[in-house]
Design an enzyme around this catalytic site. Sequence first.
Site, PDB file in Angstrom:
ATOM      1  N   TYR A 148      16.323  53.586  -9.362  1.00 29.91           N
ATOM      2  CA  TYR A 148      16.547  53.724  -7.758  1.00 29.91           C
ATOM      3  C   TYR A 148      16.698  55.375  -7.558  1.00 29.91           C
ATOM      4  CZ  TYR A 148      17.197  48.735  -7.927  1.00 29.91           C
ATOM      5  OH  TYR A 148      17.154  47.338  -8.205  1.00 29.91           O
ATOM      6  N   ASP A 211      24.894  42.502  -6.447  1.00 27.24           N
ATOM      7  CA  ASP A 211      24.127  43.789  -6.710  1.00 27.24           C
ATOM      8  C   ASP A 211      24.639  44.902  -6.301  1.00 27.24           C
ATOM      9  OD1 ASP A 211      21.855  45.118  -7.741  1.00 27.24           O
ATOM     10  OD2 ASP A 211      20.589  43.404  -7.352  1.00 27.24           O
ATOM     11  N   GLY A 236      28.665  45.388  -6.206  1.00 23.36           N
ATOM     12  CA  GLY A 236      29.420  45.746  -7.237  1.00 23.36           C
ATOM     13  C   GLY A 236      28.326  45.988  -8.607  1.00 23.36           C
ATOM     14  N   ASP A 237      28.744  46.433  -9.809  1.00 24.84           N
ATOM     15  CA  ASP A 237      28.178  46.487 -10.908  1.00 24.84           C
ATOM     16  C   ASP A 237      28.853  45.619 -11.783  1.00 24.84           C
ATOM     17  OD1 ASP A 237      27.371  47.455 -13.432  1.00 24.84           O
ATOM     18  OD2 ASP A 237      27.744  49.539 -12.834  1.00 24.84           O
ATOM     19  N   PHE A 238      27.918  44.510 -12.248  1.00 24.04           N
ATOM     20  CA  PHE A 238      28.363  43.606 -12.983  1.00 24.04           C
ATOM     21  C   PHE A 238      28.759  43.946 -14.581  1.00 24.04           C
ATOM     22  CE2 PHE A 238      23.867  42.524 -12.360  1.00 24.04           C
ATOM     23  CZ  PHE A 238      23.389  42.993 -13.757  1.00 24.04           C
ATOM     24  N   HIS A 256      16.012  41.724 -20.245  1.00 25.68           N
ATOM     25  CA  HIS A 256      15.060  42.468 -20.800  1.00 25.68           C
ATOM     26  C   HIS A 256      15.293  43.999 -20.709  1.00 25.68           C
ATOM     27  CE1 HIS A 256      11.678  42.878 -17.175  1.00 25.68           C
ATOM     28  NE2 HIS A 256      13.015  43.326 -16.833  1.00 25.68           N
ATOM     29  N   ASP A 257      16.068  44.339 -19.599  1.00 26.80           N
ATOM     30  CA  ASP A 257      16.238  45.872 -19.299  1.00 26.80           C
ATOM     31  C   ASP A 257      17.336  46.364 -20.526  1.00 26.80           C
ATOM     32  OD1 ASP A 257      14.855  45.981 -17.013  1.00 26.80           O
ATOM     33  OD2 ASP A 257      16.478  45.453 -15.631  1.00 26.80           O
ATOM     34  N   ASN A 303       6.315  48.114 -21.618  1.00 22.70           N
ATOM     35  CA  ASN A 303       6.808  48.745 -20.318  1.00 22.70           C
ATOM     36  C   ASN A 303       8.160  48.905 -20.324  1.00 22.70           C
ATOM     37  OD1 ASN A 303       6.055  49.932 -17.884  1.00 22.70           O
ATOM     38  ND2 ASN A 303       7.081  47.904 -17.007  1.00 22.70           N
ATOM     39  N   GLN A 307      10.229  52.499 -19.378  1.00 20.12           N
ATOM     40  CA  GLN A 307      10.874  52.234 -18.035  1.00 20.12           C
ATOM     41  C   GLN A 307      12.489  51.777 -18.149  1.00 20.12           C
ATOM     42  OE1 GLN A 307       8.466  49.992 -15.132  1.00 20.12           O
ATOM     43  NE2 GLN A 307       9.197  51.591 -14.003  1.00 20.12           N
TER      44      GLN A 307
END
Length: 346
Positions: A148, A211, A236-238, A256-257, A303, A307
């Site tokens: 982002y 999120d 927030g940041d989980f 998957h990230d 990917n 990424q």
Amino acid sequence: MSSTEDLDYPQILFQYNHGFLVSKIMFTACELGVFDLLLESEQPLSSDAVADRLGTSGSGMERLLDACVGLKLLGVEMKSEGAFYRNTELSNLYLTKSSPKSQYHNLMYYSKTVYLCWHYLTDAVRDGKNQYERAFGVSSKDLFGALYRSEEEMIKFMYGLNAIWSVCGRDVIAAFDLSPFTVIYDLGGCAGGLAQECISLYPNSTVTIYDLPKVVQVAKERFVPPEEHRITFHEGDFFKDPIPEADMYILARILHDWADDKCMQLLAKIHKACKAGGGVLLVETLLNEDKTGPLETQLYSMNMLVQAEGKERTPTEYSKLLTAAGFREIQVKKTGKLYDAILGRK
């Protein structure tokens, strides 16, 4: 084609060699507005007419339209005055901006972001890490800071993700009966496309999109209407912030990230917060256990290399992560589409 024919004439290799040409033709036609114009015109147009209205060269547009005919994205009719082009049903449904199932934003994200990262695939394989620094000159120490890296890029990603859920969302939400779970948290729920599918299918449920603050702000402004009271937000940041108690947690295209250790950290945190009898729903594209495919998932895993920090996994690999975090009664449902569903219970 048999292997003997392949050796005599390697057609499959030529097809692979041309693969990125195919993608860029589709991306370019979308970006220039070809499919939107042909939808609005309500009648076939000549290449000169399309070029004139879209402000392109005549020769370039003619070749682009012909290539789209070859790809079955356009139809063509030969008249005495020349060739006249029209959209196919596929293009009207998925490649025009105005369609509810439009993939335009997803394709533009691939064209403007993913494509540039893949230019450095060789470096990614050598280094074993994503390529934001080479592709865009930004550090990827904070993965989503890179993803982002501007509000424009974030909004493009959000539109693209909603486009995917417009096609695949209903199937993964319907893969299991989630009606007993009335309090649902969609972790990393982004623009709310999956949350919308969830409340549509399970009207007695509420979904909270958890999120980052800047994502939540844009989701409220652009994607989720304020009168939709069954969808709420949690900023927030989980990974860093507390996760509230709920009946069900959705992790769609999240694990998957990340590498296994981060996945374990998050799943253990969710298990601790989850109500007894509740569960977690994973939505991911699944690899075959024998490593034979699906090709689309193998490409997605590549990917993730260029990424992100994670990879695509097999059902067994996800089940092991869930079990290690304390979840039980693991169930896997293949949807027959791009994304599948895995349910774990506490």
